[in-house]
Design a protein around this motif. Structure first.
Motif, mmCIF file in Angstrom:
data_model
loop_
_atom_site.group_PDB
_atom_site.id
_atom_site.type_symbol
_atom_site.label_atom_id
_atom_site.label_comp_id
_atom_site.label_asym_id
_atom_site.label_seq_id
_atom_site.Cartn_x
_atom_site.Cartn_y
_atom_site.Cartn_z
ATOM 1 N N GLU A 1 -19.917 -30.728 27.744
ATOM 2 C CA GLU A 1 -20.395 -31.999 27.195
ATOM 3 C C GLU A 1 -20.513 -31.929 25.673
ATOM 4 O OE1 GLU A 1 -23.879 -35.362 27.871
ATOM 5 O OE2 GLU A 1 -23.761 -33.636 29.225
ATOM 6 N N ARG A 2 -21.007 -30.817 25.143
ATOM 7 C CA ARG A 2 -21.087 -30.664 23.684
ATOM 8 C C ARG A 2 -19.686 -30.701 23.054
ATOM 9 N NH1 ARG A 2 -25.204 -26.882 24.971
ATOM 10 N NH2 ARG A 2 -23.759 -25.120 24.774
ATOM 11 N N ILE A 3 -18.751 -29.996 23.680
ATOM 12 C CA ILE A 3 -17.372 -29.985 23.176
ATOM 13 C C ILE A 3 -16.790 -31.393 23.215
ATOM 14 C CG2 ILE A 3 -15.014 -29.212 23.662
ATOM 15 C CD1 ILE A 3 -16.335 -26.577 24.725
ATOM 16 N N TYR A 4 -16.969 -32.072 24.330
ATOM 17 C CA TYR A 4 -16.459 -33.439 24.480
ATOM 18 C C TYR A 4 -17.035 -34.337 23.382
ATOM 19 C CZ TYR A 4 -15.249 -37.878 26.687
ATOM 20 O OH TYR A 4 -14.746 -39.126 26.937
ATOM 21 N N ASN A 5 -18.336 -34.238 23.167
ATOM 22 C CA ASN A 5 -18.977 -35.082 22.152
ATOM 23 C C ASN A 5 -18.475 -34.755 20.741
ATOM 24 O OD1 ASN A 5 -20.458 -36.593 23.995
ATOM 25 N ND2 ASN A 5 -22.169 -35.160 23.962
ATOM 26 N N LYS A 6 -18.261 -33.465 20.456
ATOM 27 C CA LYS A 6 -17.709 -33.091 19.141
ATOM 28 C C LYS A 6 -16.316 -33.669 18.959
ATOM 29 C CE LYS A 6 -19.473 -28.569 19.314
ATOM 30 N NZ LYS A 6 -19.215 -27.137 19.170
ATOM 31 N N LEU A 7 -15.490 -33.536 19.983
ATOM 32 C CA LEU A 7 -14.116 -34.016 19.892
ATOM 33 C C LEU A 7 -14.041 -35.533 19.808
ATOM 34 C CD1 LEU A 7 -12.474 -31.620 22.489
ATOM 35 C CD2 LEU A 7 -12.081 -31.612 20.027
ATOM 36 N N SER A 8 -14.948 -36.226 20.469
ATOM 37 C CA SER A 8 -14.892 -37.689 20.489
ATOM 38 C C SER A 8 -15.689 -38.328 19.356
ATOM 39 C CB SER A 8 -15.364 -38.223 21.841
ATOM 40 O OG SER A 8 -16.711 -37.872 22.082
ATOM 41 N N ASN A 9 -16.320 -37.543 18.506
ATOM 42 C CA ASN A 9 -17.092 -38.084 17.389
ATOM 43 C C ASN A 9 -16.253 -38.907 16.426
ATOM 44 O OD1 ASN A 9 -19.708 -37.444 17.936
ATOM 45 N ND2 ASN A 9 -19.727 -35.551 16.760
ATOM 46 N N ASP A 10 -14.956 -38.633 16.361
ATOM 47 C CA ASP A 10 -14.096 -39.361 15.429
ATOM 48 C C ASP A 10 -13.706 -40.740 15.945
ATOM 49 O OD1 ASP A 10 -14.177 -37.168 13.771
ATOM 50 O OD2 ASP A 10 -12.279 -36.350 14.475
ATOM 51 N N THR A 11 -14.044 -41.060 17.185
ATOM 52 C CA THR A 11 -13.660 -42.353 17.744
ATOM 53 C C THR A 11 -14.868 -43.273 17.796
ATOM 54 O OG1 THR A 11 -14.067 -41.667 20.028
ATOM 55 C CG2 THR A 11 -11.859 -41.258 19.147
ATOM 56 N N ASP A 12 -14.626 -44.565 17.701
ATOM 57 C CA ASP A 12 -15.710 -45.542 17.695
ATOM 58 C C ASP A 12 -16.449 -45.608 19.025
ATOM 59 O OD1 ASP A 12 -15.164 -46.246 15.079
ATOM 60 O OD2 ASP A 12 -13.762 -47.837 15.664
ATOM 61 N N ASP A 13 -15.728 -45.432 20.134
ATOM 62 C CA ASP A 13 -16.349 -45.587 21.447
ATOM 63 C C ASP A 13 -16.774 -44.263 22.074
ATOM 64 O OD1 ASP A 13 -13.813 -44.656 21.859
ATOM 65 O OD2 ASP A 13 -13.124 -46.384 23.004
ATOM 66 N N LYS A 14 -16.712 -43.173 21.326
ATOM 67 C CA LYS A 14 -17.149 -41.844 21.788
ATOM 68 C C LYS A 14 -16.422 -41.407 23.040
ATOM 69 C CE LYS A 14 -20.224 -41.488 18.526
ATOM 70 N NZ LYS A 14 -19.560 -41.468 17.264
ATOM 71 N N GLN A 15 -15.135 -41.746 23.118
ATOM 72 C CA GLN A 15 -14.299 -41.301 24.223
ATOM 73 C C GLN A 15 -13.122 -40.534 23.648
ATOM 74 O OE1 GLN A 15 -13.322 -45.060 26.051
ATOM 75 N NE2 GLN A 15 -14.880 -44.773 27.616
ATOM 76 N N MET A 16 -12.488 -39.750 24.494
ATOM 77 C CA MET A 16 -11.308 -39.015 24.048
ATOM 78 C C MET A 16 -10.064 -39.839 24.350
ATOM 79 S SD MET A 16 -12.208 -35.044 24.974
ATOM 80 C CE MET A 16 -10.709 -34.398 24.228
ATOM 81 N N ASP A 17 -9.450 -40.361 23.280
ATOM 82 C CA ASP A 17 -8.202 -41.092 23.412
ATOM 83 C C ASP A 17 -7.045 -40.115 23.247
ATOM 84 O OD1 ASP A 17 -8.187 -40.519 20.693
ATOM 85 O OD2 ASP A 17 -8.435 -42.598 20.065
ATOM 86 N N LYS A 18 -5.828 -40.617 23.212
ATOM 87 C CA LYS A 18 -4.651 -39.752 23.120
ATOM 88 C C LYS A 18 -4.728 -38.835 21.902
ATOM 89 C CE LYS A 18 0.315 -39.570 22.854
ATOM 90 N NZ LYS A 18 1.589 -40.207 22.800
ATOM 91 N N ILE A 19 -5.142 -39.350 20.761
ATOM 92 C CA ILE A 19 -5.191 -38.560 19.523
ATOM 93 C C ILE A 19 -6.182 -37.410 19.657
ATOM 94 C CG2 ILE A 19 -5.854 -38.617 17.076
ATOM 95 C CD1 ILE A 19 -4.690 -41.515 17.059
ATOM 96 N N THR A 20 -7.387 -37.686 20.172
ATOM 97 C CA THR A 20 -8.388 -36.619 20.279
ATOM 98 C C THR A 20 -8.034 -35.627 21.385
ATOM 99 O OG1 THR A 20 -9.803 -38.102 21.581
ATOM 100 C CG2 THR A 20 -10.309 -37.889 19.243
#
Length: 161
Positions: free
Chosen positions: A6-25
């Motif tokens: 969960e910490r890794i997911y949140n770090k990776l998704s921090n760059d997106t507005d909706d806090k989800q992992m899109d194709k780029i992340t």
């Protein structure tokens, strides 16, 4: 482990507005752990979790896995991200999980370097004799600077009897 993921997911998704992992992340994560895209079960399982649908599902797996792509509009949810690692665990890829956690700054407790042998070469000892055996080992976790994969080469030269 789920807290780490969960910490890794949140770090990776921090760059997106909706806090989800899109194709780029997702691609950023996969490049971090695998050094290139379109390789590894993490890539294939993430693509499936993000909605990839194969146009020829009856083809053999070996053919289908090389066609897989990350869907342009796909989203990898936290539960999908955890499921990718659950599948790795179910396949016994403990060393791969440990590698990913280390690369993603969430190292697991050090239990020493994992060593094991999975690859074997079988031959008929009544007709062949091994002459030269190449058995590659590594003193550090793979993949690394010297070994680009966790599959190390094994080779044998034989002579006939």
């Amino acid at each position: 482990m789920k807290d780490r993921l969960e910490r890794i997911y949140n770090k990776l998704s921090n760059d997106t507005d909706d806090k989800q992992m899109d194709k780029i992340t997702v691609e950023k994560w996969l490049l971090c752990i695998n050094k290139k895209l379109r390789r590894g079960d993490e890539y294939r399982n993430a693509a499936l979790a993000m909605g990839y649908i194969d146009s020829n599902p009856d083809d053999p797996w070996e053919e289908r896995k090389y066609r897989m792509t990350i869907p342009e509009d796909g989203i990898l949810s936290l539960s999908g991200f955890i499921e990718v690692y659950q599948k790795e665990l179910s396949c016994g890829k403990f060393w791969g999980i440990a590698h990913d956690m280390q690369v993603l700054d969430e190292s697991l407790p050090d239990a020493g370097l994992f060593t094991s042998r999975f690859d074997r070469i079988y031959y008929n000892s009544q007709s062949l004799t091994p002459v030269t055996i190449t058995d590659t080992t590594s003193d550090e976790p793979c993949p690394n600077e010297n070994e680009p994969s966790d599959h190390l080469p094994v080779a044998v030269s034989f002579t006939t009897i």
